[in-house]
Design an enzyme around this catalytic site. Structure first.
Site, short mmCIF file in Angstrom:
data_model
loop_
_atom_site.label_atom_id
_atom_site.label_comp_id
_atom_site.label_asym_id
_atom_site.label_seq_id
_atom_site.Cartn_x
_atom_site.Cartn_y
_atom_site.Cartn_z
N GLN A 132 0.87 -1.25 -0.07
CA GLN A 132 0.05 0.02 -0.13
C GLN A 132 0.71 1.32 -0.04
O GLN A 132 0.59 2.12 0.55
CB GLN A 132 -0.96 -0.04 1.05
CG GLN A 132 -2.15 -0.99 1.07
CD GLN A 132 -3.13 -0.39 -0.16
OE1 GLN A 132 -2.97 0.86 -0.45
NE2 GLN A 132 -4.16 -1.39 -0.81
N SER A 133 2.03 1.24 -0.67
CA SER A 133 2.90 2.33 -0.73
C SER A 133 2.25 3.61 -1.38
O SER A 133 1.81 3.63 -2.71
CB SER A 133 4.05 2.10 -1.50
OG SER A 133 4.98 3.23 -1.63
N ASN A 134 2.36 4.76 -0.78
CA ASN A 134 1.82 5.89 -1.50
C ASN A 134 3.11 6.56 -2.30
O ASN A 134 2.50 7.14 -3.39
CB ASN A 134 1.63 7.11 -0.22
CG ASN A 134 0.64 6.92 0.68
OD1 ASN A 134 -0.50 6.48 0.24
ND2 ASN A 134 1.19 6.81 1.86
N CYS A 147 4.89 4.65 -4.20
CA CYS A 147 4.69 3.86 -5.52
C CYS A 147 3.53 4.42 -6.14
O CYS A 147 3.84 4.53 -7.60
CB CYS A 147 4.62 2.51 -5.08
SG CYS A 147 6.08 1.74 -4.71
#
Ligand SMILES: *Cc1c(COP(=O)(O)O)cnc(C)c1O
Length: 323
Positions: free
Chosen positions: A73-75, A77
């Site tokens: 859930q990387s912002n 990325c």
């Protein structure tokens, strides 16, 4: 300040707003919020600022592919995928974790934005990233590697400019409080403070790292950022304020404190936080206010770093359970 190559796509300056209802509710200091959740680029967040400088650097090197890594859930990325789409570049994301059956929240957005996803185990992430980079280079992809969180000196420099932006808005708080993880945001803020003469306290609430490790990393990175501006100033890790009392169950685990912070900000201010970063940072801030950490007359600016899309991740659906 010396200029550093930059593309302009963030929505700046981001607004500064007063959180007077929440200040009253907590009986605490005067709270302000700097809305970096509104920086633009596929729902915004702090990585948009960093990407203005990273994309300029990538373009100057003739890059055709952006490669970076992060959590499922990387912002970072998601925003990198959006920047790549915006500037006609390919994007490869190395994600650590299990492949979910359904893509939700940030992962859904990575997919919509056309990023190529490579999955690996957490302990293999750096090695996988290097392999993907080499493979892309050999096949003529002209890759540009963006480190975890966009936190190299070029990316972090964005937050030195953000200090100038805040001061130019006539905002000069006694405290700046925010979530810190890879340390680029804090290093940039510290560098900007030194360069611009901002004298307030810069308090990073650690999301997932022990303060000892993070303070040293941030001090070195701040020095490198200052170096990019053509100055040489020693930054001691002793002067870096990182609070690591709110690590909870670890990265990405939303506990009662994060849930309470998300609800308080939503109900008293109509402001949305995220379960991973701003929710944890705000939980720390709220606890510090309750413990009278700040003087009653102080101005405390909560720097909202974004992350809102994660609210809609499958993993956090208990936020939707009715009570
Ligand atoms: C990446 C991120 C942070 C942490 O910023 P660093 O520069 O990595 O310390 C904080 N909040 C959100 C929402 C983020 O995506």
């Amino acid at each position: 300040m010396r200029s550093i190559p930059r593309l302009r796509f963030a929505h700046l300056p981001t607004p500064v707003e007063s959180l007077s209802w929440l200040s009253d509710e907590l009986g605490g200091p005067q709270l302000l919020v700097k809305r970096d959740d509104l920086t633009g680029l596929a729902f915004g967040g702090n990585k948009t600022r960093k990407l203005e400088f990273l994309l300029a650097d990538a373009q100057s090197q003739g890059a055709r592919t952006l490669i970076t890594a992060g959590a499922v859930q990387s912002n970072h990325c998601r925003q990198t995928a959006a920047a790549a789409a915006r500037f006609g570049l390919e994007c490869i994301l190395v994600l650590a974790g299990e492949i979910p059956q359904v893509y939700t929240a940030n992962l859904l957005l990575d997919h919509l934005l056309g990023a190529n996803l490579v999955w690996c185990l957490l302990e293999e992430r750096d090695q996988t990233l290097q392999e993907i980079f080499t493979k892309s280079k050999e096949s003529g992809g002209q890759p540009y590697l963006i480190p975890y969180g966009g936190s190299n000196p070029v990316g972090a420099a964005a937050y030195a400019f953000a200090i100038k932006e805040m001061l130019d808005q006539g905002v000069n708080p006694d405290w700046i409080v925010f979530g810190t993880s890879s340390g680029g945001t804090q290093a940039g803020l510290v560098a900007g403070a030194r360069l611009m003469g901002y004298r307030g306290q810069i308090a990073g609430i650690s999301i997932d790292q022990p303060a000892l490790v993070l303070r040293e990393r941030i001090a070195r990175l701040a020095e490198e950022v200052i170096g990019l501006f053509g100055e040489k100033i020693y930054v001691s890790s002793e002067e870096i304020l990182v609070i690591d009392e709110y690590l909870g169950e670890g990265y990405g685990y939303m506990g009662e404190a994060e849930k309470e912070a998300i609800r308080l900000f939503a109900r008293f201010e109509g402001l949305l936080l995220d379960p991973v970063y701003t929710g944890r940072a705000a939980a720390g801030l709220i606890d510090m206010i309750r413990k009278r950490y700040f003087e009653r007359e102080a101005n405390v600016l909560f720097w909202h770093t974004g992350g809102g899309p994660a609210l809609f991740a499958d993993r956090y659906r208990e936020l939707g359970l009715s009570h």
